[in-house]
Design an enzyme around this catalytic site. Structure first.
Site, mmCIF file in Angstrom:
data_model
loop_
_atom_site.group_PDB
_atom_site.id
_atom_site.type_symbol
_atom_site.label_atom_id
_atom_site.label_comp_id
_atom_site.label_asym_id
_atom_site.label_seq_id
_atom_site.Cartn_x
_atom_site.Cartn_y
_atom_site.Cartn_z
ATOM 1 C CG ASP A 72 -1.737 -1.268 1.351
ATOM 2 O OD1 ASP A 72 -2.382 -1.670 0.370
ATOM 3 O OD2 ASP A 72 -1.695 -1.890 2.432
ATOM 4 C CE LYS A 75 3.344 -2.385 -4.624
ATOM 5 N NZ LYS A 75 2.806 -2.076 -3.292
ATOM 6 N N GLY A 99 -3.990 -4.162 -4.647
ATOM 7 C CA GLY A 99 -4.840 -3.077 -5.124
ATOM 8 C C GLY A 99 -4.033 -1.838 -5.426
ATOM 9 C CG HIS A 100 -1.337 -1.408 -7.862
ATOM 10 N ND1 HIS A 100 -0.600 -2.111 -8.784
ATOM 11 C CD2 HIS A 100 -0.849 -1.758 -6.653
ATOM 12 C CE1 HIS A 100 0.290 -2.845 -8.160
ATOM 13 N NE2 HIS A 100 0.154 -2.649 -6.875
ATOM 14 C CD GLN A 283 0.635 -8.959 -3.044
ATOM 15 O OE1 GLN A 283 1.413 -9.585 -3.748
ATOM 16 N NE2 GLN A 283 -0.610 -8.754 -3.411
#
Length: 484
Positions: A72, A75, A99-100, A283
């Site tokens: 988180d 990235k 999740g991005h 991650q």
């Protein structure tokens, strides 16, 4: 010890007043280095733009963006910013548990999970490598969402034929296993990632290429169903359920076929053709199956080694690796977190940083920047530079702490990040206290325009970890990035 007792040149500039985060008993060491505080000459916006262009264009043919904490870190935003200068953006590991959140040029928000963050740029080919695990229904749900918002995906995404398929049964097993663990649960996203990788390692998993052989697909899937049913009493299985799943995947196989490719060949041919490849990690290193806080980790290798095994790229082809690190620290799920803040202190960072999971919506645990963990991550990955994100979240604090070392219960200082969780859970964190800044920095776009205390914070991080900070995030938008 208060800031007023510290003879540091930036302390007066920061102003006095009560700290939002008063020093606690864990703040054993307050040490101020005699850091240099250069004040660069003012540069024009045009010069700053040229500097940014030079910084990005100088990246190597195969570069990577990897998380350096517990995930988180932001990235996706950096990948989105860098993508226009690369021909290919590739995911090498993980699944829809990553999740991005990124924003397009109009400021519209996109939450991506498996599709690489380069998808918003028309000229970029996106690759989901063999090290990733593919939940096909979720993959198409993500594509449908992108296309409904005007983002073309056909012909722009390749899925590795060697990547493993993640089924709904893996998600069911994930939830059953967490329930079984009770108070010692891992804190997974329950997206089935761990059980899918378990199937891969047990060698009874199904791969994307198995969708090309539907005559044997049902027999292979039957083995997975029986395995889950024998392990968990709560897992419901019947021949009719198997038949429904096989019929469902026959339809998926037809739709997925145009996306399937031998991505190992595609990527290595692209390297021969001098095309530029940007690797997007999912991650982060402190969740690495080998190097993270095991067992409270993910099931893949989000560190540098995962690039080679997850994409089939030789180590010598990999050049620049950028480590993404928050200006503070956060993590989701269970596991040790030495610099964690609780109560109002943690809530303040959580709210200011909007620390809620992109994939699950879960509130993240928040704390001060942990230099010991960051140095561990830098050592493993060999980062050439860092992207410090969410620096703006720290605005308004009268003082900011940085966890610089760990001390064991016997008073001995640890020389490295411990692999033994019993040791890690008992360490005492030694902090440096740096002056904060009161101004809003979200509109700043040049490094020399940051408050002196903010520059001191950035430069002290560089000094402690020995890696330069080349990118500084001061907001969620694409343009909210300072090139240093």
């Amino acid at each position: 010890m208060s800031l007023s007792t510290l003879s540091h040149p930036a302390a007066a500039a920061a102003g006095s007043g009560k700290s939002l985060f008063p020093a606690g008993p864990a703040a054993q060491s307050v040490h101020f280095p005699k850091a240099r505080l250069p004040v660069p000459a003012a540069v024009s916006a045009a010069t700053a733009a040229v500097h940014a262009e030079d910084r990005v264009s100088s990246l190597t043919q195969v570069s990577g963006v990897l998380g350096s904490q517990w995930g988180d870190e932001g990235k996706g935003k950096l990948v989105d910013v860098l993508a226009p200068r690369f021909d290919i953006v590739a995911r090498c590991q993980g699944g829809a548990n990553a999740g991005h959140t990124i924003y397009n040029s109009e400021g519209k928000k996109f939450a991506l999970h498996l599709v690489p963050s380069g998808i918003l740029h028309e000229g970029t080919l996106c690759v989901v490598g063999n090290g990733a695990v593919i939940h096909v229904p979720g993959f198409f749900g993500e594509i449908d969402g992108l296309e409904s918002n005007g983002v073309r995906c056909d012909g722009r995404i390749l899925v590795a034929d060697r990547a493993h398929l993640l089924f709904d049964l893996h998600q069911a097993v994930d939830g059953l296993r967490e329930a079984e663990l009770e108070n010692s649960f891992i804190g997974t996203t329950k997206r089935g990632i761990g059980p899918c990788y378990s199937s891969k390692v047990t060698r009874n998993g199904l791969r994307v290429c198995d969708l090309r052989h539907m005559d044997t697909f049902g027999d292979k899937l039957d083995i997975l169903f029986k395995d889950a049913a024998s392990r968990f009493q709560g897992f419901q299985y019947s021949k009719s359920l198997l038949k429904e799943e096989v019929e469902r995947y026959k339809k998926f196989a037809d739709r997925l076929e145009p996306f399937i490719a031998d991505t190992v060949h595609v990527l290595n041919e692209s390297i021969k053709q001098k095309k530029k490849i940007l690797v997007e990690g999912g991650q982060a290193t402190m969740l690495d199956i080998d190097f993270g806080t095991y067992p409270f980790v993910t099931s893949s290798s989000p560190s540098a080694g995962g690039i080679c095994t997850g994409l089939g790229i030789a180590p010598r082809a990999i050049g620049d690796l950028i480590g993404v690190v928050k200006a503070y620290t956060s993590r989701v799920g269970s596991g040790p977190f030495p610099t964690e803040l609780f109560g109002e202190e943690g809530d303040r960072l959580r709210k200011a940083g909007m620390e809620f999971g992109t994939t699950t919506g879960r509130p993240r645990r928040c704390g001060w920047l942990d230099i010991v963990a960051l140095k561990h991550s830098c050592q493993i990955n060999g980062f050439s530079s860092l992207n410090l994100t969410k620096l703006d979240v720290l605005s308004g604090l009268s003082e900011i702490k940085v966890g610089v070392s760990y001390t064991q219960t016997d008073g001995q200082k640890l020389q490295s990040f411990p692999g033994d969780l019993d040791t890690l859970e008992q360490v005492q964190v030694n902090y440096e206290v740096l002056p904060g800044w009161q101004s809003d920095i979200s509109s700043v776009r040049r490094y020399d325009e940051l408050p002196q205390a903010a520059r001191l914070y950035v430069e002290r991080i560089e000094e402690l970890v020995g890696v330069p900070v080349h990118y500084i995030g001061v907001g969620p938008g694409r343009d909210a990035l300072i090139y240093k």
